[in-house]
Design a protein around this motif. Structure first.
Motif, PDB file in Angstrom:
ATOM      1  N   ASP A 178      69.379  13.183  44.090  1.00  0.00           N
ATOM      2  CA  ASP A 178      70.048  14.315  43.542  1.00  0.00           C
ATOM      3  C   ASP A 178      69.923  15.765  44.200  1.00  0.00           C
ATOM      4  OD1 ASP A 178      70.685  12.878  41.247  1.00  0.00           O
ATOM      5  OD2 ASP A 178      68.686  13.462  40.202  1.00  0.00           O
ATOM      6  N   ARG A 179      69.023  15.699  45.004  1.00  0.00           N
ATOM      7  CA  ARG A 179      68.672  16.854  46.151  1.00  0.00           C
ATOM      8  C   ARG A 179      68.716  16.474  47.618  1.00  0.00           C
ATOM      9  NH1 ARG A 179      67.549  22.006  43.796  1.00  0.00           N
ATOM     10  NH2 ARG A 179      66.330  22.250  45.985  1.00  0.00           N
ATOM     11  N   SER A 181      66.842  16.229  50.666  1.00  0.00           N
ATOM     12  CA  SER A 181      65.292  16.267  50.818  1.00  0.00           C
ATOM     13  C   SER A 181      64.940  17.074  51.946  1.00  0.00           C
ATOM     14  CB  SER A 181      64.737  14.889  50.977  1.00  0.00           C
ATOM     15  OG  SER A 181      64.930  14.012  49.845  1.00  0.00           O
ATOM     16  N   ALA A 219      74.321  16.474  46.838  1.00  0.00           N
ATOM     17  CA  ALA A 219      73.156  16.650  47.115  1.00  0.00           C
ATOM     18  C   ALA A 219      72.706  17.968  47.935  1.00  0.00           C
ATOM     19  CB  ALA A 219      72.111  15.548  47.572  1.00  0.00           C
ATOM     20  N   LYS A 222      72.707  21.350  46.083  1.00  0.00           N
ATOM     21  CA  LYS A 222      71.666  21.640  45.210  1.00  0.00           C
ATOM     22  C   LYS A 222      70.594  22.132  46.077  1.00  0.00           C
ATOM     23  CE  LYS A 222      73.177  18.463  41.602  1.00  0.00           C
ATOM     24  NZ  LYS A 222      72.625  17.354  40.815  1.00  0.00           N
ATOM     25  N   ALA A 223      70.419  21.880  47.299  1.00  0.00           N
ATOM     26  CA  ALA A 223      69.398  22.372  48.314  1.00  0.00           C
ATOM     27  C   ALA A 223      70.240  22.945  49.450  1.00  0.00           C
ATOM     28  CB  ALA A 223      68.762  21.105  48.731  1.00  0.00           C
TER      29      ALA A 223
END
Length: 258
Positions: A178-179, A181, A219, A222-223
């Motif tokens: 989802d994010r 890394s 992804a 979100k980061a």
């Protein structure tokens, strides 16, 4: 009746489900076969004892110099430092120290990069598509004649491509969840290393990093810190090699070498 109701009300079994390997055995066979085919064709080419090209000789002499086995390469003034990136001899130095600095040993080291790049092609395609498409992608590389002409040569093209593919694979793998890394940031030093190996690498690194982040946009957004750090860090890492001649020992920024 009562027994059936009890069965329905019973909690699910606590026995953990077996996690299957996401890659089918036939896929492993396909990619291993592709990599071994590259190795075999390269070995056949090396068995013919083709003389070193001019640039190969320069890179080989520089590698030997790194091992203390010869004088520094300096032809046409400071031709080496100004035009030829020092990264490839640095990559070849450890293997040369272990297996010798003969032309054959150094060419085999470069062939290993071609094998890695072939495997990375499959891995990237597998991250983005289905098993069949990934298999087709890797074998399109294998059947391309130009790949085998360059795969065993002591030139920075294939090692630089392998490092660039590694950077893309890291970003794509880091964005599978989802994010994005944090380890997507490992692409940053790879961008610098690719440029150190081949001065023209940023022309590939830039679109590669951008494309990987766009393909993992959900992804990445979100980061944002990791995504922006990967993008800006890669640009800075490559730019430092390009514009700071003290790093490579050139008389002028390598970006202006040509």
């Amino acid at each position: 009746m009562s027994a059936s109701l009890d069965a329905r009300a019973a909690p699910p079994s606590a026995t953990p489900s077996v996690r299957r390997w996401p890659v089918a055995p036939w896929e492993i066979a396909v990619v291993v076969g592709a990599v071994l085919t590259v190795a075999l064709i390269g070995a056949l080419a090396l068995s013919k004892g083709v003389p070193l090209l001019w640039d190969e000789s320069v890179y080989g002499l520089r590698t030997r110099f790194n091992l203390g086995l010869g004088e520094a390469v300096s032809t046409r003034g400071d031709y080496w430092l100004d035009v030829r990136a020092p990264g490839l001899p640095l990559l070849l130095t450890p293997t040369a120290a272990l297996f010798g600095s003969s032309a054959l040993a150094l060419r085999i080291s470069c062939l290993l990069f071609a094998m890695v790049a072939t495997g990375l092609t499959w891995y990237i395609a597998r991250l983005l598509t289905d098993a069949t498409t990934a298999a087709i992608a890797v074998w399109l590389v294998v059947i391309f004649p130009g790949w085998h002409v360059s795969s065993w040569q002591m030139m920075p093209d294939i090692p630089g491509a392998a490092i660039t593919l590694a950077a893309m694979a890291i970003i794509l793998a880091a964005g599978r969840g989802d994010r994005l890394s944090w380890w997507a940031l490992l692409a940053v030093p790879l961008a610098g290393l690719a440029t150190l190996v081949r001065y023209g690498a940023p022309l590939l690194i830039a679109p590669t990093v951008c494309a990987a982040l766009l393909l993992r946009w959900r992804a990445a957004r979100k980061a944002p810190v990791v995504a922006l750090g990967t993008l800006v860090g890669s640009a800075v890492a490559a730019g430092v090699i390009w514009f700071v001649p003290e790093i490579t020992g050139a008389r002028k920024p390598p970006v202006f070498a040509y």
